[in-house]
Structure formats: structure tokens, C-alpha cells
Design an enzyme around this catalytic site. Structure first.
Site, PDB file in Angstrom:
ATOM      1  N   HIS A  82      47.290  31.836  40.425  1.00 13.07           N
ATOM      2  CA  HIS A  82      46.937  32.069  39.024  1.00 13.07           C
ATOM      3  C   HIS A  82      47.929  33.070  38.432  1.00 13.07           C
ATOM      4  O   HIS A  82      48.504  33.900  39.143  1.00 13.07           O
ATOM      5  CB  HIS A  82      45.536  32.647  38.911  1.00 13.07           C
ATOM      6  CG  HIS A  82      44.446  31.655  39.173  1.00 13.07           C
ATOM      7  ND1 HIS A  82      43.224  31.743  38.564  1.00 13.07           N
ATOM      8  CD2 HIS A  82      44.394  30.559  39.970  1.00 13.07           C
ATOM      9  CE1 HIS A  82      42.457  30.753  38.973  1.00 13.07           C
ATOM     10  NE2 HIS A  82      43.146  30.023  39.838  1.00 13.07           N
ATOM     11  N   GLU A 121      47.478  35.781  36.707  1.00 13.86           N
ATOM     12  CA  GLU A 121      47.133  37.187  36.934  1.00 13.86           C
ATOM     13  C   GLU A 121      47.522  37.641  38.337  1.00 13.86           C
ATOM     14  O   GLU A 121      48.066  38.736  38.520  1.00 13.86           O
ATOM     15  CB  GLU A 121      45.624  37.418  36.742  1.00 13.86           C
ATOM     16  CG  GLU A 121      45.132  37.115  35.355  1.00 13.86           C
ATOM     17  CD  GLU A 121      44.568  35.711  35.212  1.00 13.86           C
ATOM     18  OE1 GLU A 121      43.580  35.554  34.470  1.00 13.86           O
ATOM     19  OE2 GLU A 121      45.111  34.770  35.830  1.00 13.86           O
ATOM     20  N   CYS A 152      39.292  34.525  35.482  1.00 16.36           N
ATOM     21  CA  CYS A 152      38.224  33.928  36.287  1.00 16.36           C
ATOM     22  C   CYS A 152      37.694  34.984  37.260  1.00 16.36           C
ATOM     23  O   CYS A 152      38.243  36.088  37.345  1.00 16.36           O
ATOM     24  CB  CYS A 152      38.776  32.715  37.046  1.00 16.36           C
ATOM     25  SG  CYS A 152      39.885  33.162  38.413  1.00 16.36           S
ATOM     26  N   CYS A 157      40.429  36.362  39.681  1.00 20.19           N
ATOM     27  CA  CYS A 157      41.396  37.244  39.031  1.00 20.19           C
ATOM     28  C   CYS A 157      40.750  38.557  38.590  1.00 20.19           C
ATOM     29  O   CYS A 157      41.374  39.613  38.671  1.00 20.19           O
ATOM     30  CB  CYS A 157      42.054  36.521  37.868  1.00 20.19           C
ATOM     31  SG  CYS A 157      43.086  35.135  38.431  1.00 20.19           S
TER      32      CYS A 157
END
Length: 157
Positions: free
Chosen positions: A53, A55, A83, A86
Site C-alpha cells: 500500500h 502508506e 485502511c 495502514c
């Protein structure tokens, strides 16, 4: 630089993901002096890695640059609400602030589905949502329209 300026940098990174066929999410980690410590964009498809991801990529880069895991005094700017995974990484890295663009009604962990930062953890970053929301949501809509032919369930963005 202002919040919007950092979010524009995150949007530019999100376009890298879009060009590669990944969900267009971009992220930057900024130190207290305004310097960019880490950058990332969604690379789940490109890397075949569920953890890739934006992040996580940006936090990893910031930790490498800083020489340690503790990012106290830093802020994270991301185009889509983090999410749970993260948000957990943000907590563990001790980031002070999180600024996101579009809400994620399906997986957002900063208030849309749940707010992980309000739980009884030992760290509570400040959260600012809706920074350049329309631009961030528009990029996501563009991706999903191209993928599905219609912006299914993205009216909230």
C-alpha cells in the site's frame, strides 16, 4: 508548504499507480521542517504483494531515510483514507498527523468504517480528512470507471 501542496505531491504519486494499473493511491511522509522523508504509491498489482500500500511504502522509505522506526514529529499525507493495516503502521511509526483526501467507505480506518486512532492505543495521531477530496476522489473514480465501465459504489468519494 501547506496541506494542499503535500496532497498534490501525493496525487502525483497516485498517478504513478494509475499508469501501472494499480488503484491510484499516493502518499508522502513529511518531517517537522517540511522536508519529504518518504514517498509511496499503491503497488499491490505490480508487486503481487498485499502489503504494498502507498502508506506502507512511504513509511518504509521514511524510516530508511531517518535511520529508525520512530517517525515522531512527522506527518503523513495520503490520497485515500488509510485502511486498518495502514492505520496500524501509522500507529507503530508514531506519526503525529495523518491528512487524507477521499474517504474510504468500505475499508477506512480513520472514521468511515472504524476509527483505529480512537482506540486505547498508546499513540493518537491527529487526523485531517477531506484535503483536496474532489481531486483525490476523481482519480479513484477514473480508475474504477476504466476498470468496470462504471463508478460502482463510489458516490461517497
Amino acid at each position: 508548504m501547506e496541506r494542499e501542496d503535500y496532497m498534490r505531491l501525493a496525487l502525483a504519486l497516485a498517478r504513478n499507480a494509475l499508469a501501472a494499473g494499480d488503484v491510484p493511491v499516493g502518499c508522502v511522509v513529511v518531517d517537522r521542517d517540511g522536508g519529504i522523508l518518504g514517498e509511496g504509491w499503491n503497488r499491490r498489482e505490480a508487486r503481487g504483494d498485499a502489503l504494498a500500500h502507498a502508506e506502507v511504502e512511504a513509511i518504509r522509505a521514511a524510516c530508511r531515510r531517518r535511520g529508525g522506526w520512530n517517525l515522531h514529529g512527522c506527518a503523513l499525507y495520503v490520497t485515500l483514507e488509510p485502511c486498518p493495516m495502514c492505520a496500524g503502521a501509522i500507529l507503530n511509526a508514531r506519526l503525529d498527523r495523518v491528512c487524507y483526501g477521499a474517504r474510504d467507505e468500505k475499508a477506512g480506518a480513520c472514521g468511515s468504517v472504524l476509527n483505529l486512532f480512537m482506540e486505547d492505543f498508546n499513540h493518537h495521531p491527529r487526523v485531517y480528512g477531506g484535503v483536496l477530496r474532489e481531486e483525490c476522489a476523481g482519480l479513484l473514480r477514473e480508475f474504477f470507471q476504466g476498470l468496470r465501465g462504471a463508478p460502482a459504489n463510489l458516490t461517497e468519494l
